[in-house]
Design a protein around this motif. Structure first.
Motif, PDB file in Angstrom:
ATOM      1  N   HIS A  60     -10.966   1.235   2.267  1.00  0.00           N
ATOM      2  CA  HIS A  60     -12.294   0.872   2.725  1.00  0.00           C
ATOM      3  C   HIS A  60     -13.220   0.597   1.549  1.00  0.00           C
ATOM      4  N   GLY A  61     -14.373  -0.003   1.874  1.00  0.00           N
ATOM      5  CA  GLY A  61     -15.329  -0.361   0.843  1.00  0.00           C
ATOM      6  C   GLY A  61     -14.918  -1.589   0.069  1.00  0.00           C
ATOM      7  N   THR A  62     -14.076  -2.420   0.644  1.00  0.00           N
ATOM      8  CA  THR A  62     -13.533  -3.576  -0.084  1.00  0.00           C
ATOM      9  C   THR A  62     -13.996  -4.909   0.488  1.00  0.00           C
ATOM     10  N   ARG A  83      -5.213  -1.186  -4.883  1.00  0.00           N
ATOM     11  CA  ARG A  83      -4.989  -2.625  -5.091  1.00  0.00           C
ATOM     12  C   ARG A  83      -6.332  -3.345  -4.938  1.00  0.00           C
ATOM     13  N   PRO A  84      -7.059  -3.511  -6.054  1.00  0.00           N
ATOM     14  CA  PRO A  84      -8.426  -4.024  -5.982  1.00  0.00           C
ATOM     15  C   PRO A  84      -8.573  -5.542  -6.031  1.00  0.00           C
ATOM     16  N   SER A  85      -7.484  -6.307  -6.142  1.00  0.00           N
ATOM     17  CA  SER A  85      -7.613  -7.749  -6.340  1.00  0.00           C
ATOM     18  C   SER A  85      -8.197  -8.437  -5.110  1.00  0.00           C
ATOM     19  N   THR A 140      -8.134 -10.006   0.602  1.00  0.00           N
ATOM     20  CA  THR A 140      -8.157 -11.081   1.597  1.00  0.00           C
ATOM     21  C   THR A 140      -6.957 -10.993   2.520  1.00  0.00           C
ATOM     22  N   LEU A 141      -5.772 -10.798   1.946  1.00  0.00           N
ATOM     23  CA  LEU A 141      -4.562 -10.684   2.759  1.00  0.00           C
ATOM     24  C   LEU A 141      -4.602  -9.449   3.649  1.00  0.00           C
ATOM     25  N   ARG A 142      -5.155  -8.369   3.132  1.00  0.00           N
ATOM     26  CA  ARG A 142      -5.261  -7.151   3.940  1.00  0.00           C
ATOM     27  C   ARG A 142      -6.149  -7.388   5.153  1.00  0.00           C
ATOM     28  N   LEU A 196       0.822  -1.212   0.000  1.00  0.00           N
ATOM     29  CA  LEU A 196       0.000   0.000   0.000  1.00  0.00           C
ATOM     30  C   LEU A 196       0.855   1.259   0.000  1.00  0.00           C
ATOM     31  N   ALA A 197       2.000   1.198   0.639  1.00  0.00           N
ATOM     32  CA  ALA A 197       2.908   2.352   0.618  1.00  0.00           C
ATOM     33  C   ALA A 197       3.440   2.598  -0.793  1.00  0.00           C
TER      34      ALA A 197
END
Length: 206
Positions: free
Chosen positions: A130-132, A68-70, A75-77, A62-63
């Protein structure tokens, strides 16, 4: 810019904490694992270390690039945020003070059990993304802790080593260990259940 800096600091804290922990393990004496290589490899069997690596790795990505929409990344996030929150809560409620630490071990312990959980959870609350989240992402996120539990119990039965006292099936019995695992799973699911509506709420202003 602030978000990227926050994620970069989170990744750096994890990197330093894990590096110090590996050096401390390599120089340790006694215990079940005799060689430095075996002790270093064993570090990566701890839920704390793996959770920190997930939250640190996703923070680093993310930095570098926030968009990153995958499904895999989402899931990992979520895994990173949930697992690092569980790590901090379980450690401070049940594990703190059980093991005598070296100076280096105490530094690593503080970074991995306190600083990175605070940075990881606050980073998600403040900067997201957010929203993911949705039911599919939540269900996929359960794969990591479940696979870790299965691996840990099978490895423990073969080697006699369990990374945490509440998983020591040889002394506690599998019935008690199963109950402990269920309690942690409930905590994990409860946090996931809270994060889904909170994620939608935090995404609204954007």
């Amino acid at each position: 810019m602030i978000a990227r800096a926050w994620f970069a600091v989170t990744a750096l804290v994890v990197l330093v904490g894990v590096a110090v922990q590996l050096v401390d393990a390599a120089h340790a004496t006694g215990g079940l694992f005799a060689s430095p290589a075996a002790r270093v490899a064993n570090v990566f069997c701890y839920f704390t270390i793996l959770s920190n690596l997930i939250v640190g790795g996703t923070s680093l990505l993310l930095a570098i690039r926030p968009d990153r929409p995958s499904t895999a990344f989402r899931t990992l996030r979520l895994d990173g945020v949930l697992a690092i929150a569980v790590t901090g809560v379980v450690y401070h409620l049940a594990l703190a003070g059980l093991v005598e630490l070296t100076t280096a071990g105490a530094v690593a312990n503080q970074l991995l059990h306190t600083v990175s959980p605070i940075l990881g959870v606050l980073g998600w609350l403040l900067f997201g993304p957010h929203g993911t989240l949705g039911p599919r992402i939540v269900w996929w996120s359960l794969a990591y802790p479940l696979l870790w539990l299965v691996f840990t119990l099978i490895r423990g039965a073969a080697t006699g080593f369990y990374p945490y006292p509440f998983l020591e099936a040889d002394s506690l019995g599998y019935a008690r260990v199963t109950l402990n695992c269920v309690l942690i799973a409930v905590l994990f699911l409860a946090l996931a259940g809270l994060l889904m509506p909170l994620d939608r709420r935090l995404a609204r202003p954007a």
